[in-house]
Design an enzyme around this catalytic site. Sequence first.
Site, PDB file in Angstrom:
ATOM      1  N   HIS A   1       0.823  -1.211   0.000  1.00 28.39           N
ATOM      2  CA  HIS A   1       0.000   0.000   0.000  1.00 28.39           C
ATOM      3  C   HIS A   1       0.862   1.267   0.000  1.00 28.39           C
ATOM      4  CE1 HIS A   1      -4.023  -1.935   1.487  1.00 28.39           C
ATOM      5  NE2 HIS A   1      -3.497  -2.524   0.419  1.00 28.39           N
TER       6      HIS A   1
ATOM      7  N   GLU B   1       0.735   3.949   1.793  1.00 26.00           N
ATOM      8  CA  GLU B   1       1.154   4.414   3.131  1.00 26.00           C
ATOM      9  C   GLU B   1       2.362   3.617   3.613  1.00 26.00           C
ATOM     10  OE1 GLU B   1      -1.801   3.428   2.045  1.00 26.00           O
ATOM     11  OE2 GLU B   1      -3.455   4.315   3.158  1.00 26.00           O
TER      12      GLU B   1
ATOM     13  N   CYS C   1      -5.978   1.735   5.445  1.00 23.92           N
ATOM     14  CA  CYS C   1      -6.613   0.476   5.856  1.00 23.92           C
ATOM     15  C   CYS C   1      -6.098   0.081   7.240  1.00 23.92           C
ATOM     16  CB  CYS C   1      -6.310  -0.626   4.837  1.00 23.92           C
ATOM     17  SG  CYS C   1      -4.616  -1.231   4.958  1.00 23.92           S
TER      18      CYS C   1
ATOM     19  N   CYS D   1      -2.182  -0.682   7.355  1.00 19.39           N
ATOM     20  CA  CYS D   1      -1.352   0.528   7.332  1.00 19.39           C
ATOM     21  C   CYS D   1      -1.537   1.316   8.627  1.00 19.39           C
ATOM     22  CB  CYS D   1      -1.705   1.388   6.128  1.00 19.39           C
ATOM     23  SG  CYS D   1      -1.233   0.600   4.584  1.00 19.39           S
TER      24      CYS D   1
HETATM   25  N1  LIG Z   1      -5.359   3.005   1.920  1.00 19.11           N
HETATM   26  C1  LIG Z   1      -5.096   2.288   0.812  1.00 19.11           C
HETATM   27  C2  LIG Z   1      -6.073   1.474   0.268  1.00 19.11           C
HETATM   28  C3  LIG Z   1      -5.766   0.746  -0.847  1.00 19.11           C
HETATM   29  N2  LIG Z   1      -4.538   0.813  -1.391  1.00 19.11           N
HETATM   30  C4  LIG Z   1      -4.266   0.084  -2.632  1.00 19.11           C
HETATM   31  C5  LIG Z   1      -4.301  -1.385  -2.654  1.00 19.11           C
HETATM   32  C6  LIG Z   1      -4.765  -1.723  -4.054  1.00 19.11           C
HETATM   33  O1  LIG Z   1      -3.688  -1.609  -4.980  1.00 19.11           O
HETATM   34  C7  LIG Z   1      -5.744  -0.602  -4.325  1.00 19.11           C
HETATM   35  C8  LIG Z   1      -7.158  -0.952  -3.905  1.00 19.11           C
HETATM   36  O2  LIG Z   1      -7.703  -1.729  -4.885  1.00 19.11           O
HETATM   37  P1  LIG Z   1      -9.274  -1.711  -5.257  1.00 19.11           P
HETATM   38  O3  LIG Z   1      -9.908  -2.718  -4.386  1.00 19.11           O
HETATM   39  O4  LIG Z   1      -9.811  -0.301  -5.009  1.00 19.11           O
HETATM   40  O5  LIG Z   1      -9.283  -2.047  -6.697  1.00 19.11           O
HETATM   41  O6  LIG Z   1      -5.278   0.477  -3.558  1.00 19.11           O
HETATM   42  C9  LIG Z   1      -3.580   1.637  -0.841  1.00 19.11           C
HETATM   43  O7  LIG Z   1      -2.454   1.725  -1.364  1.00 19.11           O
HETATM   44  N3  LIG Z   1      -3.880   2.341   0.267  1.00 19.11           N
HETATM   45 ZN   LIG Z   2      -3.178  -0.089   3.708  1.00 19.86          ZN
END
Ligand SMILES: Nc1ccn([C@H]2C[C@H](O)[C@@H](COP(=O)(O)O)O2)c(=O)n1
Ligand SMILES: [Zn+2]
Length: 188
Positions: free
Chosen positions: A107, A109, A133, A136
């Site tokens: 992610h 973060e 999330c 993180c």
């Molecule tokens: N706080 C976050 C939430 C999600 N991500 C990333 C992880 C995946 O690459 C994408 C989420 O995928 P989706 O289910 O929306 O197709 O975003 C993050 O980096 N930080």
């Molecule tokens: Zn995360």
Amino acid sequence: MNNTTNGVMKNGTENLCRILENAKLNPENAKRDDYISWEEYFMAVTIATSHRSKDPATQVGCVLVNEDNHVVGAGYNGFPNGISDDEYPWGKQSENPLETKYTYVVHAEMNAIMNATARQLKNCRLYTTRFPCNECAKLIIQARIGEIIYLDDKEEQWQSQAARKMFDTARIPTRKYQKTGRKIVIEL
Ligand SMILES: Nc1ccn([C@H]2C[C@H](O)[C@@H](COP(=O)(O)O)O2)c(=O)n1
Ligand SMILES: [Zn+2]
């Protein structure tokens, strides 16, 4: 221009008055006043960082800023170092967890924290395009980050709800970035 009175350096106030007076007389000497705020600047850098992501569905950017307003870390969602974007899956759904991105992606973060140039992130502000999330959130709390500023929240997701619960308990303030409507055009 002579900057002394009876051999004594003019004090700061006198100099400031002279600069203001000059600016009134000649507007060309005045500084521009439509520069972007720190808040707009850091969110702009965060959004720009998200554009590095190769995730076809969701691009997330994250930037860490210390108490001196220095950017000390930046990250976006992507696969770990040495893991080929072309060989690993970017898809979301499969019966086999080995065939979705969620198993492999780091992610934004987490990358920002891992990439930080400073060893101490205590009291840094964390700007992110998406609310963190739960995984993180644990790292953010352990790193003693002082505040979270996010562009979007996916409140309906249990991961964000768990993260918010932990931030509240750990007394880490979170706030949604207030859009100003300010537009900057970057031609690359
Ligand atoms: N706080 C976050 C939430 C999600 N991500 C990333 C992880 C995946 O690459 C994408 C989420 O995928 P989706 O289910 O929306 O197709 O975003 C993050 O980096 N930080
Ligand atoms: Zn995360």
